[in-house]
Design a protein around this motif. Structure first.
Motif, PDB file in Angstrom:
ATOM      1  N   SER A  30      -4.566  -1.129  -9.892  1.00  0.00           N
ATOM      2  CA  SER A  30      -5.765  -1.569  -9.188  1.00  0.00           C
ATOM      3  C   SER A  30      -6.388  -2.817  -9.809  1.00  0.00           C
ATOM      4  O   SER A  30      -7.171  -3.504  -9.146  1.00  0.00           O
ATOM      5  CB  SER A  30      -6.793  -0.440  -9.178  1.00  0.00           C
ATOM      6  N   ALA A  31      -6.017  -3.132 -11.022  1.00  0.00           N
ATOM      7  CA  ALA A  31      -6.605  -4.276 -11.714  1.00  0.00           C
ATOM      8  C   ALA A  31      -5.929  -5.592 -11.375  1.00  0.00           C
ATOM      9  O   ALA A  31      -6.439  -6.660 -11.753  1.00  0.00           O
ATOM     10  CB  ALA A  31      -6.561  -4.050 -13.222  1.00  0.00           C
ATOM     11  N   TYR A  32      -4.828  -5.530 -10.692  1.00  0.00           N
ATOM     12  CA  TYR A  32      -4.029  -6.741 -10.453  1.00  0.00           C
ATOM     13  C   TYR A  32      -3.639  -6.886  -8.988  1.00  0.00           C
ATOM     14  O   TYR A  32      -3.669  -5.937  -8.218  1.00  0.00           O
ATOM     15  CB  TYR A  32      -2.767  -6.700 -11.311  1.00  0.00           C
ATOM     16  N   ASN A  33      -3.242  -8.093  -8.640  1.00  0.00           N
ATOM     17  CA  ASN A  33      -2.611  -8.337  -7.346  1.00  0.00           C
ATOM     18  C   ASN A  33      -1.178  -7.851  -7.451  1.00  0.00           C
ATOM     19  O   ASN A  33      -0.385  -8.387  -8.224  1.00  0.00           O
ATOM     20  CB  ASN A  33      -2.635  -9.821  -7.011  1.00  0.00           C
ATOM     21  N   MET A  34      -0.880  -6.843  -6.657  1.00  0.00           N
ATOM     22  CA  MET A  34       0.451  -6.238  -6.689  1.00  0.00           C
ATOM     23  C   MET A  34       1.203  -6.554  -5.403  1.00  0.00           C
ATOM     24  O   MET A  34       0.594  -6.857  -4.374  1.00  0.00           O
ATOM     25  CB  MET A  34       0.345  -4.721  -6.857  1.00  0.00           C
ATOM     26  N   ALA A  35       2.512  -6.484  -5.454  1.00  0.00           N
ATOM     27  CA  ALA A  35       3.302  -6.853  -4.287  1.00  0.00           C
ATOM     28  C   ALA A  35       4.605  -6.066  -4.208  1.00  0.00           C
ATOM     29  O   ALA A  35       5.112  -5.578  -5.213  1.00  0.00           O
ATOM     30  CB  ALA A  35       3.611  -8.348  -4.303  1.00  0.00           C
ATOM     31  N   TRP A  36       5.093  -5.982  -3.004  1.00  0.00           N
ATOM     32  CA  TRP A  36       6.467  -5.552  -2.750  1.00  0.00           C
ATOM     33  C   TRP A  36       7.290  -6.802  -2.459  1.00  0.00           C
ATOM     34  O   TRP A  36       6.869  -7.661  -1.676  1.00  0.00           O
ATOM     35  CB  TRP A  36       6.531  -4.586  -1.581  1.00  0.00           C
ATOM     36  N   ILE A  52      -4.392  -7.065  -2.957  1.00  0.00           N
ATOM     37  CA  ILE A  52      -5.209  -7.748  -3.956  1.00  0.00           C
ATOM     38  C   ILE A  52      -5.896  -6.718  -4.852  1.00  0.00           C
ATOM     39  O   ILE A  52      -6.122  -5.575  -4.453  1.00  0.00           O
ATOM     40  CB  ILE A  52      -6.233  -8.649  -3.248  1.00  0.00           C
ATOM     41  N   SER A  53      -6.274  -7.137  -6.043  1.00  0.00           N
ATOM     42  CA  SER A  53      -6.945  -6.238  -6.970  1.00  0.00           C
ATOM     43  C   SER A  53      -8.236  -5.691  -6.371  1.00  0.00           C
ATOM     44  O   SER A  53      -8.835  -6.301  -5.477  1.00  0.00           O
ATOM     45  CB  SER A  53      -7.250  -6.963  -8.277  1.00  0.00           C
ATOM     46  N   VAL A  54      -8.643  -4.547  -6.850  1.00  0.00           N
ATOM     47  CA  VAL A  54      -9.849  -3.900  -6.338  1.00  0.00           C
ATOM     48  C   VAL A  54     -11.067  -4.803  -6.510  1.00  0.00           C
ATOM     49  O   VAL A  54     -11.885  -4.961  -5.601  1.00  0.00           O
ATOM     50  CB  VAL A  54     -10.070  -2.551  -7.039  1.00  0.00           C
ATOM     51  N   ASP A  75      -2.662   4.044  -4.283  1.00  0.00           N
ATOM     52  CA  ASP A  75      -3.442   5.215  -4.673  1.00  0.00           C
ATOM     53  C   ASP A  75      -3.881   4.990  -6.115  1.00  0.00           C
ATOM     54  O   ASP A  75      -3.080   5.153  -7.043  1.00  0.00           O
ATOM     55  CB  ASP A  75      -2.610   6.487  -4.531  1.00  0.00           C
ATOM     56  N   ASN A  76      -5.116   4.594  -6.285  1.00  0.00           N
ATOM     57  CA  ASN A  76      -5.578   4.223  -7.623  1.00  0.00           C
ATOM     58  C   ASN A  76      -5.606   5.423  -8.576  1.00  0.00           C
ATOM     59  O   ASN A  76      -5.335   5.274  -9.769  1.00  0.00           O
ATOM     60  CB  ASN A  76      -6.961   3.585  -7.537  1.00  0.00           C
ATOM     61  N   ALA A  77      -5.902   6.598  -8.046  1.00  0.00           N
ATOM     62  CA  ALA A  77      -5.942   7.784  -8.899  1.00  0.00           C
ATOM     63  C   ALA A  77      -4.565   8.131  -9.443  1.00  0.00           C
ATOM     64  O   ALA A  77      -4.432   8.610 -10.572  1.00  0.00           O
ATOM     65  CB  ALA A  77      -6.512   8.963  -8.117  1.00  0.00           C
ATOM     66  N   LYS A  78      -3.549   7.885  -8.654  1.00  0.00           N
ATOM     67  CA  LYS A  78      -2.175   8.175  -9.080  1.00  0.00           C
ATOM     68  C   LYS A  78      -1.490   6.953  -9.671  1.00  0.00           C
ATOM     69  O   LYS A  78      -0.336   7.057 -10.123  1.00  0.00           O
ATOM     70  CB  LYS A  78      -1.360   8.689  -7.894  1.00  0.00           C
TER      71      LYS A  78
END
Length: 120
Positions: A30-36, A52-54, A75-78
């Motif tokens: 959640s802290a970063y811009n992630m991608a597939w 995009i990050s939260v 899913d930020n919790a997981k």
């Protein structure tokens, strides 16, 4: 050390669906811009979708070829990221990877990826 693990790929007929999962250690998604990303045989790896990050709003973006068919989520919790893929086409066949997005590149070392094959 960051480790990324993709799963959920497989063989599916055209028009079918798959959901890919990405888990990571050493990173909070959640802290970063992630991608597939995906890489088809003989082609360069390309960004398929990003989230995009939260703190920056959590927006999602898609390459034109998958808009309306793929959905990226987190899913930020997981600490898990997903790619729901619907209406799959043969041209979606590729190895799919997740990573922190760094422009058109991945920031960390690549995981093993997960193979998606769309064929009748």
């Amino acid at each position: 050390q960051v480790q990324l693990v993709e799963s959920g790929g497989g063989l599916v007929q055209p028009g079918g669906s798959l959901t890919l999962s990405c888990t990571g250690t050493g990173i909070i998604f959640s802290a970063y811009n992630m991608a597939w990303f995906r890489q088809a045989p003989g082609k360069q790896r390309e960004v398929v979708a990003d989230i995009i990050s939260v703190t920056s709003g959590g927006y999602t973006n898609y390459v034109d070829s998958v808009k309306g068919r793929f959905t990226i989520s987190r899913d930020n919790a997981k600490n898990t990221m997903y790619l729901q893929m619907n209406s799959l086409r043969p041209e979606d066949t590729a190895v799919y990877y997740c990573n922190r997005r760094f422009g058109a590149l991945g920031y960390y070392s690549w995981g093993q990826g997960t193979q998606v094959t769309v064929s009748s």
